[in-house]
Design an enzyme around this catalytic site. Structure first.
Site, PDB file in Angstrom:
ATOM      1  N   LYS A  14       5.375  -1.453  -5.148  1.00 18.31           N
ATOM      2  CA  LYS A  14       4.611  -2.809  -3.943  1.00 18.31           C
ATOM      3  C   LYS A  14       3.999  -3.921  -4.519  1.00 18.31           C
ATOM      4  O   LYS A  14       4.789  -4.918  -4.249  1.00 18.31           O
ATOM      5  CB  LYS A  14       4.255  -2.195  -2.444  1.00 18.31           C
ATOM      6  N   ARG A  89      -0.352   3.184   6.017  1.00 20.31           N
ATOM      7  CA  ARG A  89      -0.593   4.258   5.570  1.00 20.31           C
ATOM      8  C   ARG A  89      -0.484   5.676   6.375  1.00 20.31           C
ATOM      9  O   ARG A  89      -0.533   6.925   5.873  1.00 20.31           O
ATOM     10  CB  ARG A  89      -1.017   4.226   4.322  1.00 20.31           C
ATOM     11  N   ARG A 128      -0.340   1.450 -16.200  1.00 20.42           N
ATOM     12  CA  ARG A 128      -0.780   0.999 -15.452  1.00 20.42           C
ATOM     13  C   ARG A 128      -2.208   0.811 -16.364  1.00 20.42           C
ATOM     14  O   ARG A 128      -3.187  -0.358 -15.753  1.00 20.42           O
ATOM     15  CB  ARG A 128      -0.772   0.187 -13.806  1.00 20.42           C
ATOM     16  N   ARG A 134      -7.492   0.280 -13.723  1.00 19.66           N
ATOM     17  CA  ARG A 134      -8.030   0.788 -12.018  1.00 19.66           C
ATOM     18  C   ARG A 134      -8.306   2.421 -11.995  1.00 19.66           C
ATOM     19  O   ARG A 134      -7.610   2.971 -12.527  1.00 19.66           O
ATOM     20  CB  ARG A 134      -6.909   0.909 -11.327  1.00 19.66           C
ATOM     21  N   ARG A 145      -4.172  10.264  -4.606  1.00 17.93           N
ATOM     22  CA  ARG A 145      -3.482   9.559  -4.350  1.00 17.93           C
ATOM     23  C   ARG A 145      -1.670   9.855  -3.731  1.00 17.93           C
ATOM     24  O   ARG A 145      -1.395   9.157  -2.407  1.00 17.93           O
ATOM     25  CB  ARG A 145      -3.638   8.273  -4.718  1.00 17.93           C
TER      26      ARG A 145
HETATM   27  P1  AMP Z   1      -3.241   0.538  -3.264  1.00 23.66           P
HETATM   28  O1  AMP Z   1      -3.265  -1.030  -3.877  1.00 23.66           O
HETATM   29  O2  AMP Z   1      -2.709  -0.170  -2.573  1.00 23.66           O
HETATM   30  O3  AMP Z   1      -2.488   1.287  -3.870  1.00 23.66           O
HETATM   31  O4  AMP Z   1      -4.347   0.844  -1.973  1.00 23.66           O
HETATM   32  C1  AMP Z   1      -5.501   1.616  -2.958  1.00 23.66           C
HETATM   33  C2  AMP Z   1      -6.432   2.593  -2.735  1.00 23.66           C
HETATM   34  O5  AMP Z   1      -7.031   1.273  -1.777  1.00 23.66           O
HETATM   35  C3  AMP Z   1      -5.685   3.617  -1.674  1.00 23.66           C
HETATM   36  O6  AMP Z   1      -5.669   4.954  -2.584  1.00 23.66           O
HETATM   37  C4  AMP Z   1      -7.120   3.945  -0.935  1.00 23.66           C
HETATM   38  O7  AMP Z   1      -7.389   4.516  -0.969  1.00 23.66           O
HETATM   39  C5  AMP Z   1      -7.298   2.445  -0.646  1.00 23.66           C
HETATM   40  N1  AMP Z   1      -6.469   1.785   0.882  1.00 23.66           N
HETATM   41  C6  AMP Z   1      -5.608   1.161   0.163  1.00 23.66           C
HETATM   42  N2  AMP Z   1      -5.050   0.500   1.548  1.00 23.66           N
HETATM   43  C7  AMP Z   1      -5.201   1.481   2.394  1.00 23.66           C
HETATM   44  C8  AMP Z   1      -3.733   2.042   3.856  1.00 23.66           C
HETATM   45  N3  AMP Z   1      -3.456   1.073   4.194  1.00 23.66           N
HETATM   46  N4  AMP Z   1      -5.050   2.902   4.215  1.00 23.66           N
HETATM   47  C9  AMP Z   1      -6.173   3.901   4.267  1.00 23.66           C
HETATM   48  N5  AMP Z   1      -7.035   3.257   3.080  1.00 23.66           N
HETATM   49  C10 AMP Z   1      -6.101   2.029   1.965  1.00 23.66           C
END
Ligand code: AMP
Length: 191
Positions: A14, A89, A128, A134, A145
Site C-alpha cells: 500500500k 481498518r 522490510r 520497524r 497484525r
Molecule cells: P500501518 O503502517 O498502516 O501498517 O500501521 C501501523 C500500525 O498503526 C497498525 O498496526 C496499528 O497499530 C496502527 N494503525 C494504523 N492505522 C490504523 C487504523 N486505521 N486503525 C487502528 N490502528 C491503526
C-alpha cells in the site's frame, strides 16, 4: 474529488503504490500508520497514548483513529482528493469516514484491494524489517497484525462491496505491473 481507499493486509504494498499514485493523480496521501509513527517520534500526547498499542501490533481504538483522520482531512482543504492508506481498518471506521465525507459534500470514489497471499506478506515484511527496523514488523508482532487484519479489517471489504465500490487487484508481481493495474481501475472512475 477522487477519494480512493487503498486496501490490503500489512505488507501488501500500500505504501509503495500510494507514493506512485499520489504523484500521478495529484492526491493527498493519508496513511494513519505514518501519522501515528510521526506522533510517536515527536513524543506528542497522542504518540504516548498509542505507542505501546502499535508496538504490540494491536489496532488503535476507533475513537482515537477517527478523530486523527478527520483532523488530517481538515488540514488539507485544497486537496483534489485523498488516498486513504491503512484506513479504514474496521467497519466503524468505514462508516465514520462515509459520514464525514458526506457531511463535507464528497464521498469515497472507489476502494482498491491489493490481493496478496499470507506467504508473500510474511516474506516481504521480513525483508522490510531488515531495512526499516520497524519494531512491529518483528515476527511475533507481525503475526498479531495479520490476525487483526483477518479478524477485523477484512470485514470492511463486504461493506464496500455492498456499495458497489470494491475492485480487487493482484498485488503479487512487479511494482510497475501492479501500478498499471491500479491506474486502469482509477482511470475507469473518471471515464
Ligand atoms: P500501518 O503502517 O498502516 O501498517 O500501521 C501501523 C500500525 O498503526 C497498525 O498496526 C496499528 O497499530 C496502527 N494503525 C494504523 N492505522 C490504523 C487504523 N486505521 N486503525 C487502528 N490502528 C491503526
Amino acid at each position: 474529488m477522487l477519494n480512493l481507499v487503498l486496501f490490503g493486509p500489512p505488507g501488501a504494498g500500500k505504501g509503495t503504490q500510494s507514493e506512485k499514485l499520489i504523484a500521478k493523480y495529484n492526491l493527498v496521501h493519508i496513511s494513519t500508520g505514518d501519522i501515528f509513527r510521526a506522533h510517536i517520534s515527536n513524543q506528542t500526547e497522542l504518540g504516548k497514548q498509542v505507542s505501546q498499542i502499535i508496538a504490540e501490533g494491536n489496532l488503535v481504538p476507533d475513537s482515537i483513529t477517527i478523530a486523527m483522520l478527520e483532523e488530517e482531512i481538515k488540514q488539507n482543504p485544497q486537496a483534489k482528493g485523498f488516498i486513504f492508506d491503512g484506513f479504514p481498518r474496521t467497519v466503524a471506521q468505514a462508516e465514520a469516514l462515509d459520514a464525514f465525507l458526506i457531511a463535507n459534500g464528497t464521498a469515497i470514489t472507489g476502494v482498491v484491494a491489493l490481493d496478496v497471499t499470507e506467504e508473500v506478506l510474511t516474506e516481504r515484511i521480513a525483508k522490510r524489517q531488515e531495512i526499516s527496523g520497524r519494531a512491529d514488523d518483528a515476527a511475533d508482532k507481525l503475526k498479531k497484525r495479520i490476525e487483526e487484519y483477518f479478524g477485523k479489517t477484512i470485514h470492511v471489504l463486504p461493506y464496500y462491496e455492498a456499495q458497489g465500490k470494491l475492485t480487487k487487484v493482484n498485488g503479487i508481481g512487479e511494482i510497475e505491473t501492479i501500478f498499471a493495474d491500479l491506474s486502469a481501475v482509477i482511470d475507469g472512475y473518471n471515464a
